[in-house]
Design a protein around this motif. Structure first.
Motif, PDB file in Angstrom:
ATOM      1  N   ALA A   1       0.872  -1.293   0.110  1.00  7.59           N
ATOM      2  CA  ALA A   1       0.096   0.048  -0.060  1.00  7.59           C
ATOM      3  C   ALA A   1       0.789   1.124  -0.061  1.00  7.59           C
ATOM      4  N   LEU A   2       0.577   2.265  -0.879  1.00  6.56           N
ATOM      5  CA  LEU A   2       1.374   3.508  -0.601  1.00  6.56           C
ATOM      6  C   LEU A   2       0.471   4.403  -0.118  1.00  6.56           C
ATOM      7  N   ILE A   3       0.944   5.114   1.024  1.00  8.96           N
ATOM      8  CA  ILE A   3       0.396   6.458   1.650  1.00  8.96           C
ATOM      9  C   ILE A   3       1.503   7.572   1.481  1.00  8.96           C
ATOM     10  N   SER A   4       0.718   8.520   0.784  1.00 13.57           N
ATOM     11  CA  SER A   4       1.562   9.932   0.403  1.00 13.57           C
ATOM     12  C   SER A   4       0.972  10.954   1.624  1.00 13.57           C
ATOM     13  N   ASP A   5       1.918  11.366   2.304  1.00 11.81           N
ATOM     14  CA  ASP A   5       1.605  12.514   3.259  1.00 11.81           C
ATOM     15  C   ASP A   5       1.797  13.690   2.563  1.00 11.81           C
ATOM     16  N   GLU A   6       0.790  14.558   2.197  1.00 14.68           N
ATOM     17  CA  GLU A   6       0.918  15.708   1.562  1.00 14.68           C
ATOM     18  C   GLU A   6       0.410  17.037   2.105  1.00 14.68           C
ATOM     19  N   THR A   7       0.876  17.013   3.598  1.00 14.94           N
ATOM     20  CA  THR A   7       0.433  18.118   4.570  1.00 14.94           C
ATOM     21  C   THR A   7       1.322  19.263   4.244  1.00 14.94           C
ATOM     22  N   MET A   8       2.675  19.021   3.657  1.00 12.13           N
ATOM     23  CA  MET A   8       3.494  20.031   3.311  1.00 12.13           C
ATOM     24  C   MET A   8       3.314  20.553   2.000  1.00 12.13           C
ATOM     25  N   ARG A   9       2.756  19.957   1.007  1.00 16.10           N
ATOM     26  CA  ARG A   9       2.655  20.138  -0.386  1.00 16.10           C
ATOM     27  C   ARG A   9       2.448  21.652  -0.769  1.00 16.10           C
ATOM     28  N   PRO A  10       1.397  22.254  -0.402  1.00 14.89           N
ATOM     29  CA  PRO A  10       1.037  23.354  -0.597  1.00 14.89           C
ATOM     30  C   PRO A  10       2.024  24.647  -0.524  1.00 14.89           C
ATOM     31  N   LEU A  11       3.226  24.399   0.621  1.00 10.40           N
ATOM     32  CA  LEU A  11       4.136  25.270   0.835  1.00 10.40           C
ATOM     33  C   LEU A  11       5.544  25.094  -0.169  1.00 10.40           C
ATOM     34  N   TRP A  12       5.229  25.018  -1.314  1.00 14.17           N
ATOM     35  CA  TRP A  12       6.386  24.943  -2.302  1.00 14.17           C
ATOM     36  C   TRP A  12       6.737  26.529  -2.585  1.00 14.17           C
ATOM     37  N   LEU A  13       8.139  26.458  -2.258  1.00 17.96           N
ATOM     38  CA  LEU A  13       9.161  27.741  -2.373  1.00 17.96           C
ATOM     39  C   LEU A  13       9.789  28.165  -3.652  1.00 17.96           C
ATOM     40  N   ALA A  14      10.249  26.850  -4.171  1.00 14.19           N
ATOM     41  CA  ALA A  14      11.292  26.889  -5.297  1.00 14.19           C
ATOM     42  C   ALA A  14      10.663  27.650  -6.592  1.00 14.19           C
ATOM     43  N   SER A  15      11.702  27.817  -7.433  1.00 16.05           N
ATOM     44  CA  SER A  15      11.119  28.760  -8.692  1.00 16.05           C
ATOM     45  C   SER A  15      10.513  27.758  -9.833  1.00 16.05           C
ATOM     46  N   GLY A  16      10.776  26.589  -9.824  1.00 12.88           N
ATOM     47  CA  GLY A  16      10.315  25.687 -10.959  1.00 12.88           C
ATOM     48  C   GLY A  16       9.037  25.291 -10.736  1.00 12.88           C
ATOM     49  N   LYS A  17       8.653  24.497 -11.824  1.00 10.27           N
ATOM     50  CA  LYS A  17       7.127  23.904 -11.535  1.00 10.27           C
ATOM     51  C   LYS A  17       7.249  22.702 -10.721  1.00 10.27           C
ATOM     52  N   GLN A  18       6.246  22.567  -9.751  1.00  9.25           N
ATOM     53  CA  GLN A  18       6.090  21.415  -8.697  1.00  9.25           C
ATOM     54  C   GLN A  18       5.626  20.354  -9.623  1.00  9.25           C
ATOM     55  N   ALA A  19       5.924  19.157  -9.188  1.00 10.51           N
ATOM     56  CA  ALA A  19       5.573  17.814  -9.462  1.00 10.51           C
ATOM     57  C   ALA A  19       4.020  17.507  -9.161  1.00 10.51           C
ATOM     58  N   GLU A  20       3.492  16.662 -10.175  1.00 13.71           N
ATOM     59  CA  GLU A  20       2.451  16.328  -9.575  1.00 13.71           C
ATOM     60  C   GLU A  20       2.352  15.394  -8.550  1.00 13.71           C
ATOM     61  N   PRO A  21       1.219  15.527  -7.495  1.00 10.93           N
ATOM     62  CA  PRO A  21       1.217  14.750  -6.429  1.00 10.93           C
ATOM     63  C   PRO A  21       1.048  13.260  -6.575  1.00 10.93           C
ATOM     64  N   LEU A  22       1.474  12.501  -5.641  1.00  9.54           N
ATOM     65  CA  LEU A  22       1.324  11.063  -5.697  1.00  9.54           C
ATOM     66  C   LEU A  22      -0.044  10.629  -5.624  1.00  9.54           C
ATOM     67  N   SER A  23      -0.777  11.508  -4.967  1.00 10.79           N
ATOM     68  CA  SER A  23      -2.416  11.216  -4.753  1.00 10.79           C
ATOM     69  C   SER A  23      -2.919  10.994  -6.244  1.00 10.79           C
ATOM     70  N   ARG A  24      -2.299  11.918  -7.203  1.00  7.03           N
ATOM     71  CA  ARG A  24      -3.049  11.609  -8.525  1.00  7.03           C
ATOM     72  C   ARG A  24      -3.005  10.206  -9.112  1.00  7.03           C
ATOM     73  N   TYR A  25      -2.219   9.224  -8.351  1.00  9.38           N
ATOM     74  CA  TYR A  25      -2.134   7.938  -9.201  1.00  9.38           C
ATOM     75  C   TYR A  25      -3.214   7.136  -8.433  1.00  9.38           C
ATOM     76  N   PRO A  26      -3.904   6.496  -9.355  1.00  9.09           N
ATOM     77  CA  PRO A  26      -4.682   5.496  -8.473  1.00  9.09           C
ATOM     78  C   PRO A  26      -4.131   4.581  -7.480  1.00  9.09           C
ATOM     79  N   ARG A  27      -5.344   4.303  -6.636  1.00  6.91           N
ATOM     80  CA  ARG A  27      -5.051   3.590  -5.438  1.00  6.91           C
ATOM     81  C   ARG A  27      -3.850   3.869  -4.278  1.00  6.91           C
ATOM     82  N   THR A  28      -3.526   5.121  -4.668  1.00  6.64           N
ATOM     83  CA  THR A  28      -2.707   5.954  -3.582  1.00  6.64           C
ATOM     84  C   THR A  28      -3.503   6.452  -2.523  1.00  6.64           C
ATOM     85  N   VAL A  29      -3.139   6.090  -1.390  1.00  4.35           N
ATOM     86  CA  VAL A  29      -3.971   6.716  -0.068  1.00  4.35           C
ATOM     87  C   VAL A  29      -3.166   8.093   0.146  1.00  4.35           C
ATOM     88  N   SER A  30      -4.015   9.029   0.400  1.00  5.78           N
ATOM     89  CA  SER A  30      -3.177  10.192   0.704  1.00  5.78           C
ATOM     90  C   SER A  30      -3.927  10.896   2.246  1.00  5.78           C
TER      91      SER A  30
END
Length: 442
Positions: A256-285
């Motif tokens: 089972a894949l559990i993705s903790d995305e609590t910190m995801r909104p706090l992106w500070l870098a200049s580049g584009k942020q990667a898609e979250p793991l929760s976009r993938y089917p069957r990932t628990v976030s």
């Protein structure tokens, strides 16, 4: 105190504002009264207030007096107020990456008292797993962020840790092995072990997918728990080109894949942020409002498939793990303001991080990777052990987290976690005290 009389008066006024003793929009006493209370001349007070007006902290309106302006740093102080010793020397306690509430929370609280609370008082509060209204609002928010979500996929909890606990209860995977990053969020170790899972570490920041596959072949893990975005404590993010591989490895070995995305909104870098793991089917976030809004707002969630959500609702004792009626209403009122809150918080955190890194460059014997986001920097000591430095730092009134707290086997001896939630002036004090501690320890 150091500085001129004028600077001392400025500092006293600023501290009262930042501690909330003078709130946004509140009126200051007259110049004469301030001079009498502070034991200084009226000329000194006039100069101090003029400087604060020039810096945008105060404004004077005809007929209304001098009032506190709604500056970004006052609207969102990010860091809680430091404790102060008897000698007026602040104890800088940075062991926890906690956040103070932005001014928006007070506005939302007034709103719910006027709108939602009277009706809510007629019942027993939201049902286990959270109210339908809040689940709808969060589902719409996650969908806007690129993760299509139905309200029926969400279970609301009292935070991200409670969300992880609920997900593990619903999955009911133990006994067995869990793989998680090393270092990682310390409470995750306790929760995984509580559910009869031994913990194996996968080096965070390196994120070698061949090594992950090797660990899976060796341990046949029941679950892989990751913080792929703005990871705590390193502040780094799993590269976009490795995310598909991570998901495929989890599926290949039945974990089972559990993705903790609590910190995801706090992106500070200049580049584009990667898609979250929760976009993938069957990932628990799991997620939470604790970092984006306020640590005192006890609202988190688990996003799952509908079948797992039913198991979670049965297994996780949600009657004691769901948000209270007040937290539920406050979250509903905050979500429409979330873009503004997060944008302001990112700006403050970028400024703080820049000040911290600028200061650290003056120290010998330290290296670190620049965080992509989050709230913490992972500092490596190249010439001495962390515990020795932290003991010396404690004598300087500086409290930080040792690296061994963040690793499953408690073997890290070289790292210190430094939250950059405090304002630049405080972080400069942190660096100065840390530098003294390092020099005393080498």
């Amino acid at each position: 105190m150091d500085g001129t009389k004028t600077e001392q008066v400025e500092g006293l006024v600023l501290r009262r504002i930042e501690r909330g003793e003078l709130s946004i929009g509140s009126r200051l006493p007259s110049e004469r009264v301030l001079a009498e209370r502070l034991g200084v001349s009226r000329v000194t007070v006039v100069r101090a207030l003029e400087n604060l007006r020039r810096d945008g902290v105060l404004e004077t309106k005809r007929g209304s007096g001098t009032v506190v302006r709604p500056l970004d740093r006052l609207l969102d102080p990010v860091a809680p107020v430091s404790t102060v010793t008897a000698g007026d020397q602040p104890v800088l306690d940075l062991r926890f990456a906690t956040t103070a509430a932005p001014h928006d929370v007070a506005e939302a609280a007034v709103q719910i008292i006027e709108d939602g609370l009277p009706q809510a008082m007629g019942g027993d509060g939201p049902p286990p797993g959270g109210s339908q209204e809040l689940r709808v609002a969060l589902a719409e928010r996650l969908t806007q962020e690129g993760v299509p979500t139905e309200p029926s996929q969400l279970t609301l909890t009292v935070g991200a840790a409670a969300g992880l606990n609920a997900a593990l209860a619903g999955l009911d995977l133990g006994p067995g092995v869990a793989i998680t990053e090393s270092p990682t969020y310390p409470a995750a170790f306790d929760l995984l072990r509580k559910h009869r899972l031994d913990v194996a570490g996968w080096p965070a920041g390196v994120w070698d997918t061949d090594q992950l596959a090797h660990l899976c072949r060796r341990h046949r893990p029941k679950v892989i728990y990751l913080q792929a975005d703005n990871h705590n404590p390193t502040g780094l993010s799993l590269p976009a080109d490795r995310r598909t591989a991570v998901v495929e490895i989890a599926r290949r070995y039945g974990a089972a894949l559990i993705s903790d995305e609590t910190m995801r909104p706090l992106w500070l870098a200049s580049g584009k942020q990667a898609e979250p793991l929760s976009r993938y089917p069957r990932t628990v976030s799991v997620g939470s409002l604790s970092k984006t809004v306020w640590g005192g707002l006890r609202v988190g969630w688990v996003r799952t498939g509908k079948q797992l959500r039913r198991r979670i609702n049965t297994a996780a004792q949600l009657s004691v793990a769901s948000p209270s009626a007040l937290d539920d209403l406050l979250a509903q009122a905050i979500i429409p303001k979330l873009d503004k809150v997060i944008s302001r918080r990112r700006t403050r955190l970028r400024t703080n991080l820049n000040a911290l890194e600028t200061g650290l460059k003056s120290l010998d014997g330290v290296v670190w990777p620049t965080p992509t986001g989050g709230m913490t920097l992972w500092l490596e000591l190249t010439e001495t052990r962390a515990r020795r430095v932290l003991e010396a730092a404690r004598e300087q009134g500086l409290l930080l987290g040792a690296g061994d707290l963040f690793t499953p086997d408690a073997t890290d001896r070289r790292h210190i976690r430094i939250p950059f939630t405090a304002p630049p002036a405080t972080l400069r004090m942190v660096v100065a005290r840390l530098g003294t501690a390092i020099s005393q320890s080498t």
